[in-house]
Design a protein around this motif. Structure first.
Motif, short mmCIF file in Angstrom:
data_model
loop_
_atom_site.label_atom_id
_atom_site.label_comp_id
_atom_site.label_asym_id
_atom_site.label_seq_id
_atom_site.Cartn_x
_atom_site.Cartn_y
_atom_site.Cartn_z
N PHE B 10 -50.39 11.42 70.97
CA PHE B 10 -50.32 12.61 70.12
C PHE B 10 -48.86 13.06 70.06
O PHE B 10 -48.14 13.01 71.07
N LEU B 11 -48.43 13.50 68.89
CA LEU B 11 -47.07 13.98 68.71
C LEU B 11 -47.08 15.06 67.65
O LEU B 11 -47.55 14.84 66.54
N LEU B 19 -38.47 10.99 64.90
CA LEU B 19 -39.43 10.58 65.92
C LEU B 19 -39.55 9.06 65.95
O LEU B 19 -39.24 8.38 64.96
N THR B 20 -40.01 8.57 67.10
CA THR B 20 -40.28 7.14 67.23
C THR B 20 -41.62 6.95 67.90
O THR B 20 -41.93 7.62 68.90
N LYS B 59 -38.24 3.80 52.80
CA LYS B 59 -37.72 5.16 52.62
C LYS B 59 -37.26 5.71 53.97
O LYS B 59 -36.31 5.19 54.56
N ARG B 60 -37.92 6.72 54.52
CA ARG B 60 -37.48 7.32 55.78
C ARG B 60 -38.11 6.65 57.00
O ARG B 60 -37.87 7.07 58.14
N LEU B 61 -38.90 5.63 56.78
CA LEU B 61 -39.57 4.94 57.88
C LEU B 61 -38.88 3.61 58.16
O LEU B 61 -38.58 2.85 57.23
N SER B 72 -43.51 -3.33 68.97
CA SER B 72 -42.97 -2.85 67.70
C SER B 72 -42.73 -1.36 67.80
O SER B 72 -43.29 -0.68 68.67
N SER B 73 -41.88 -0.87 66.93
CA SER B 73 -41.64 0.56 66.88
C SER B 73 -41.58 1.03 65.44
O SER B 73 -41.27 0.26 64.52
#
Lengths: 120, 109
Positions: B10-11, B19-20, B59-61, B72-73
């Motif tokens: 959860f984040l 965030l990662t 895009k932002r990912l 993986s991240s």
């Protein structure tokens, strides 16, 4: 183009009753998957079909679960009798590439909206 | 035992933060996919990575596949409320796609 269609969206039954879910994959997709997703968890594979053949049903609880894809198009997943622990979302997915493609150039899985089962 | 472990589970962060999310395993995968799932819907594919060390941007990912193809991240820059959802990693293994348990991300305005 229509996506993966599942029905019913919601089903509430009492334990020991039977239930069935239906899935119509994207036209032309040879591979069809049934996944179960418990609350707060990722999907878990129940069964995978290549056309009408079940090529992986190792995770399907065969004492109460059954599935069929008779003409290699739409599919039905049945639970009889249902137990309390069967409450979950049952997701159907389809893909263009056969299962072997997962080893390289992995095909995209297209999921339906799922059928949420509640067993009381 | 989960074959693919995602962290955090959860984040919840504020809009604009970075965030990662991580996806780890002791198994080697032929490929790694990331899906996003919104309430009442099925997962939708974001990206597929197949080569160790591969980096893909959407895009932002930013998605990265580990050199050994075991992890993986997913990095999100300047998160927006529309990024809220359940993020699932899935590894290709022996002709199967195995999912992690997911990271539930909430971006607060």
């Amino acid at each position: 183009e229509a996506g993966v269609v599942q029905s019913p969206r919601y089903k509430i039954i009492e334990k020991k009753q039977p239930v069935a879910f239906w899935c119509n994959p994207i036209s032309g997709h040879n591979t069809l998957y049934w996944y179960r997703q418990n609350l707060g968890q990722g999907p878990e594979l129940l069964i995978r079909y290549e056309n009408e053949e079940a090529v992986d049903d190792s995770q399907l609880p065969k004492d109460r679960f059954s599935a069929e894809r008779l003409k290699g198009v739409d599919s039905t997943l049945k639970i009889q009798p249902a137990e309390l622990g069967d409450s979950a979302v049952y997701l159907c997915a389809s893909s263009l590439a056969p299962g072997q493609a997962l080893n390289r150039n992995t095909g995209e899985l297209f999921f339906g909206e799922g059928s949420r089962l509640t067993v009381l | 035992t989960q074959l693919l472990e995602q962290s955090p589970q959860f984040l919840s962060i504020q809009e604009g933060e970075n965030l990662t999310v991580y996806c780890n395993s002791s198994s080697v995968f032929s490929s790694l996919q990331w899906y996003r799932q919104e309430p009442g819907e099925g997962p939708v594919l974001l990206v597929t990575v197949v080569t160790g060390g591969e980096v893909k941007k959407l895009k932002r990912l930013t998605f990265q596949f580990g050199d050994a193809r075991k992890d993986s991240s997913l990095h999100i820059t300047a998160a927006q409320p529309g990024d809220t959802g359940l993020y699932l990693c899935a590894g290709g293994l022996a002709q199967k796609l195995v999912f992690g348990q997911g990271t539930r991300l909430t971006i607060n305005p």
